[in-house]
Motif scaffolding. Structure first.
Motif, mmCIF file in Angstrom:
data_model
loop_
_atom_site.group_PDB
_atom_site.id
_atom_site.type_symbol
_atom_site.label_atom_id
_atom_site.label_comp_id
_atom_site.label_asym_id
_atom_site.label_seq_id
_atom_site.Cartn_x
_atom_site.Cartn_y
_atom_site.Cartn_z
ATOM 1 N N ALA A 446 0.850 -1.189 0.000
ATOM 2 C CA ALA A 446 0.000 0.000 0.000
ATOM 3 C C ALA A 446 0.883 1.236 0.000
ATOM 4 C CB ALA A 446 -0.924 0.015 1.218
ATOM 5 N N THR A 447 0.329 2.309 -0.528
ATOM 6 C CA THR A 447 1.005 3.605 -0.486
ATOM 7 C C THR A 447 0.137 4.588 0.265
ATOM 8 O OG1 THR A 447 0.029 4.296 -2.591
ATOM 9 C CG2 THR A 447 2.177 3.207 -2.683
ATOM 10 N N ILE A 448 0.741 5.721 0.629
ATOM 11 C CA ILE A 448 0.023 6.744 1.376
ATOM 12 C C ILE A 448 0.625 8.105 1.058
ATOM 13 C CG2 ILE A 448 1.470 6.802 3.475
ATOM 14 C CD1 ILE A 448 -1.214 6.577 5.062
ATOM 15 N N ARG A 449 -0.194 9.141 1.210
ATOM 16 C CA ARG A 449 0.274 10.512 1.011
ATOM 17 C C ARG A 449 1.012 10.696 -0.315
ATOM 18 N NH1 ARG A 449 0.910 10.295 6.670
ATOM 19 N NH2 ARG A 449 2.981 9.408 6.468
ATOM 20 N N GLY A 450 0.265 10.600 -1.384
ATOM 21 C CA GLY A 450 0.827 10.891 -2.691
ATOM 22 C C GLY A 450 1.713 9.814 -3.262
ATOM 23 N N GLY A 451 1.465 8.550 -2.901
ATOM 24 C CA GLY A 451 2.210 7.460 -3.505
ATOM 25 C C GLY A 451 3.442 7.009 -2.757
ATOM 26 N N HIS A 452 3.644 7.469 -1.518
ATOM 27 C CA HIS A 452 4.804 7.038 -0.736
ATOM 28 C C HIS A 452 4.557 5.643 -0.160
ATOM 29 C CE1 HIS A 452 6.672 10.976 -0.998
ATOM 30 N NE2 HIS A 452 5.522 11.519 -0.645
ATOM 31 N N ASP A 453 5.532 4.772 -0.295
ATOM 32 C CA ASP A 453 5.388 3.400 0.182
ATOM 33 C C ASP A 453 5.282 3.385 1.706
ATOM 34 O OD1 ASP A 453 6.558 0.646 1.119
ATOM 35 O OD2 ASP A 453 5.949 0.387 -0.971
ATOM 36 N N CYS A 454 4.282 2.656 2.210
ATOM 37 C CA CYS A 454 4.039 2.632 3.656
ATOM 38 C C CYS A 454 5.203 2.023 4.424
ATOM 39 C CB CYS A 454 2.759 1.849 3.946
ATOM 40 S SG CYS A 454 1.247 2.668 3.385
ATOM 41 N N ARG A 455 5.911 1.076 3.821
ATOM 42 C CA ARG A 455 7.027 0.435 4.514
ATOM 43 C C ARG A 455 8.165 1.424 4.760
ATOM 44 N NH1 ARG A 455 7.696 -4.130 0.151
ATOM 45 N NH2 ARG A 455 7.180 -2.264 -1.070
ATOM 46 N N VAL A 456 8.421 2.284 3.793
ATOM 47 C CA VAL A 456 9.469 3.290 3.955
ATOM 48 C C VAL A 456 9.069 4.292 5.032
ATOM 49 C CG1 VAL A 456 10.742 5.143 2.809
ATOM 50 C CG2 VAL A 456 10.238 3.024 1.570
ATOM 51 N N GLU A 457 7.798 4.706 5.001
ATOM 52 C CA GLU A 457 7.301 5.677 5.979
ATOM 53 C C GLU A 457 7.446 5.142 7.406
ATOM 54 O OE1 GLU A 457 5.261 8.825 5.458
ATOM 55 O OE2 GLU A 457 6.539 8.784 3.694
ATOM 56 N N VAL A 458 7.018 3.904 7.622
ATOM 57 C CA VAL A 458 7.006 3.383 8.988
ATOM 58 C C VAL A 458 8.420 3.034 9.457
ATOM 59 C CG1 VAL A 458 6.682 0.918 8.427
ATOM 60 C CG2 VAL A 458 5.718 1.860 10.538
ATOM 61 N N ALA A 459 9.326 2.680 8.544
ATOM 62 C CA ALA A 459 10.714 2.409 8.940
ATOM 63 C C ALA A 459 11.374 3.665 9.491
ATOM 64 C CB ALA A 459 11.508 1.863 7.754
ATOM 65 N N GLU A 460 11.114 4.806 8.868
ATOM 66 C CA GLU A 460 11.643 6.070 9.370
ATOM 67 C C GLU A 460 11.072 6.378 10.753
ATOM 68 O OE1 GLU A 460 10.669 8.905 6.389
ATOM 69 O OE2 GLU A 460 12.133 8.158 4.936
ATOM 70 N N HIS A 461 9.778 6.089 10.924
ATOM 71 C CA HIS A 461 9.135 6.301 12.221
ATOM 72 C C HIS A 461 9.770 5.394 13.281
ATOM 73 C CE1 HIS A 461 5.853 6.986 15.109
ATOM 74 N NE2 HIS A 461 5.902 5.677 15.328
ATOM 75 N N ALA A 462 10.072 4.151 12.919
ATOM 76 C CA ALA A 462 10.650 3.201 13.866
ATOM 77 C C ALA A 462 12.004 3.686 14.374
ATOM 78 C CB ALA A 462 10.787 1.828 13.211
ATOM 79 N N LEU A 463 12.828 4.214 13.478
ATOM 80 C CA LEU A 463 14.138 4.722 13.892
ATOM 81 C C LEU A 463 13.996 5.909 14.841
ATOM 82 C CD1 LEU A 463 16.119 4.480 10.530
ATOM 83 C CD2 LEU A 463 16.330 3.009 12.550
ATOM 84 N N SER A 464 12.988 6.758 14.598
ATOM 85 C CA SER A 464 12.777 7.914 15.480
ATOM 86 C C SER A 464 12.341 7.487 16.874
ATOM 87 C CB SER A 464 11.730 8.854 14.868
ATOM 88 O OG SER A 464 10.440 8.279 14.901
ATOM 89 N N ARG A 465 11.764 6.274 16.990
ATOM 90 C CA ARG A 465 11.333 5.762 18.288
ATOM 91 C C ARG A 465 12.389 4.863 18.932
ATOM 92 N NH1 ARG A 465 5.070 3.944 18.341
ATOM 93 N NH2 ARG A 465 5.715 3.627 20.513
ATOM 94 N N GLY A 466 13.535 4.712 18.280
ATOM 95 C CA GLY A 466 14.599 3.908 18.851
ATOM 96 C C GLY A 466 14.481 2.423 18.592
#
Length: 520
Positions: A446-466
């Motif tokens: 799935a993609t979100i926000r203009g075609g951004h891959d959800c896996r890439v989005e959540v991986a960045e979030h995971a790093l920000s949470r440690g």
């Protein structure tokens, strides 16, 4: 299953006739009454009437004459009136048996409200006794949607809304007629392999098979269809083991989104990837839908249905305000009552709050004085519930395909994006109401926000949470994706989708405490 949704433009809003009322036609689109179609099916019937008036009508006095207009001039039913809210205004509602009907065979309901511009709005339904429950639920869904239409909308905006919706509906109809059949779901649509191969500059359709993944589609059934305990459904209240409903520090429960019976999914789709073969997944959101709780209930657990009502949702709104204004130094005990609060609250020694509907009959909702479990954010709750039926479909890995396109230098990125968008429309039913029901998703891409891959989005979030072990996009998978709009009238405010991501490794061990919600 095909939906025959019909959209109507009025002087104040555009609305869709509920699925329960598929046999209605508009006589006068601007000042109109909806009547049953001339087909053999005369029930259930939906009635909508608008009348201009010099000044607001006393609704209690007008009710009998309006009922006679809609249900027959000889209708002398005694209507027991109740107060309702519609368009942000106070109205009247009642249910009864038209005297013109054969004894015990028909039942009818009516709602009156003085709307904007001194217009009297009347909404009614008539049904056989056998179909009463389904008809009332469909009518309630329409009323719930209209409760939110408080702000005045100009004629140009209404025309734009109506024309956009009609254009979308006609486009879907034309596409169906051109192909001679309805849009097909599932992996049998080989035309997509050809289109994706062309977009990627490949001569063989087999070269694109690597970008497809089997996915679970969760197709909404018409609003109000009966769901057994523990069945897959969206909206309403959850089926849970007592004491497992997630809540905040004040003891206020987080709004329920949906529940998925994994055994149903397994039976319908043969495989469910890394998920358990059975058990119940229940989804809850809170804090402006930025946080998500996923509760896994093993198969064989003793479930209890927690019904959701409009009275609980309305009272929860007042409860949320009470919590927001609570002083940290407030002593334990009953909180001061404010006229119009709708609820009373008691602060407990452990910091939690107990709520009850106020005993003041002027402000009471639900049963006065009766305790209830308040919601931490009532905006995400709905009393409407729709059954979800799982089926197997496919999704396409746009990110991997784009990388492939860049590596080979073949094909067209514009053609790929266009094909992806068309594929999602046909396969996942993104546009609920465009000739098909809403469809939600489990697993796949799935993609979100203009075609951004959800896996890439959540991986960045995971790093920000440690979460250093989850910084790789391939470590994540789609647990559930919910497009806005449904048989339950659900919207996600300014978000088109809610996507719930989960670490793939966690799913295999029935762990759901590191799920992340993406919205956009």
């Amino acid at each position: 299953m095909t939906y025959r949704l019909q959209r109507w433009m009025t002087q104040d809003f555009v609305f869709t006739a509920p699925q329960a009322f598929s046999h209605v036609v508009a006589i006068e689109p601007q000042r109109f009454v909806l009547r049953p179609d001339t087909g053999e099916e005369a029930h259930p019937s939906l009635f909508v009437l608008v009348r201009d008036q010099g000044q607001p009508s006393p609704l209690d006095e007008r009710f009998p004459s309006i009922a006679a207009d809609l249900f027959g001039t000889d209708s002398s039913t005694d209507w027991n009136l109740a107060t309702v809210q519609l368009f942000g205004r106070e109205g009247r509602s009642a249910t009864g048996r038209p005297s013109s009907a054969a004894a015990g065979e028909e039942v009818a309901g009516l709602v009156l409200v003085n709307g904007r511009g001194n217009r009297l709005w009347v909404f009614g339904w008539r049904s056989s006794v056998r179909d009463r429950d389904k008809t009332e639920k469909g009518f309630d869904a329409l009323m719930q949607g209209l409760q939110l239409r408080v702000d005045e909308v100009g004629e140009k905006m209404l025309l734009s809304q109506f024309q956009q919706q009609e254009k979308m509906r006609h486009s879907a109809t034309a596409a169906n007629e051109a192909s001679g059949t309805a849009i097909k779901h599932g992996a049998a649509s080989g035309e997509w392999d050809e289109r994706f191969a062309s977009a990627l500059g490949e001569n063989e359709t087999s070269r694109v098979s690597q970008f497809f993944a089997e996915t679970i589609a969760l197709e909404e059934q018409p609003y109000g269809e009966t769901a057994s305990l523990g069945a897959s459904r969206i909206g309403g209240g959850p089926d849970l083991v007592p004491g497992t409903w997630p809540s905040n520090a004040r003891g206020m429960r987080h709004p329920f989104l949906m529940q998925i019976n994994l055994a149903e999914v397994k039976a319908a789709c043969r495989t469910i990837g890394p998920l358990p073969d059975e058990g119940l997944l229940s989804f809850f959101v809170h804090d402006d839908a930025l946080l998500v709780n996923v509760v896994y209930t093993p198969s064989g657990s003793s479930l209890v249905r927690h019904d959701m009502t409009e009275a609980i949702i309305e009272a929860s709104s007042a409860a949320v305000r009470i919590v927001a204004e609570l002083d940290p130094d407030t002593p334990v005990g009953m909180l001061p009552h404010t006229e119009g609060d709708l609820v009373t609250a008691e602060l407990m020694a452990d910091g939690t709050l107990k709520f009850a509907h106020t005993s003041d009959p002027v402000w009471a909702v639900g049963e006065p004085g009766c305790g209830f479990e308040a919601l931490s954010d009532e905006r995400w709750a709905t009393a409407a519930s729709a059954r979800l039926l799982p089926r197997l479909t496919r999704t396409f890995d746009r990110l991997a395909a784009q990388i492939h396109l860049e590596d080979t230098g073949l094909g067209s990125i514009d053609d790929l994006i266009e094909t992806c968008e068309d594929f999602e429309l046909a396969e996942a039913g993104r546009q609920a109401g465009a000739g098909q029901p809403q469809v939600h998703q489990m697993l796949g891409y799935a993609t979100i926000r203009g075609g951004h891959d959800c896996r890439v989005e959540v991986a960045e979030h995971a790093l920000s949470r440690g979460w250093s072990d989850l910084g790789d996009p391939t470590a994540w998978g789609i647990l559930a994706r919910l497009p806005a709009g449904s048989a339950t009238g659900r919207t996600f405010w300014d978000a088109d989708d809610l996507v719930i991501m989960a670490p793939v490794a966690d799913l295999a061990s029935n762990r759901f405490d590191r799920c992340v919600l993406l919205s956009g």
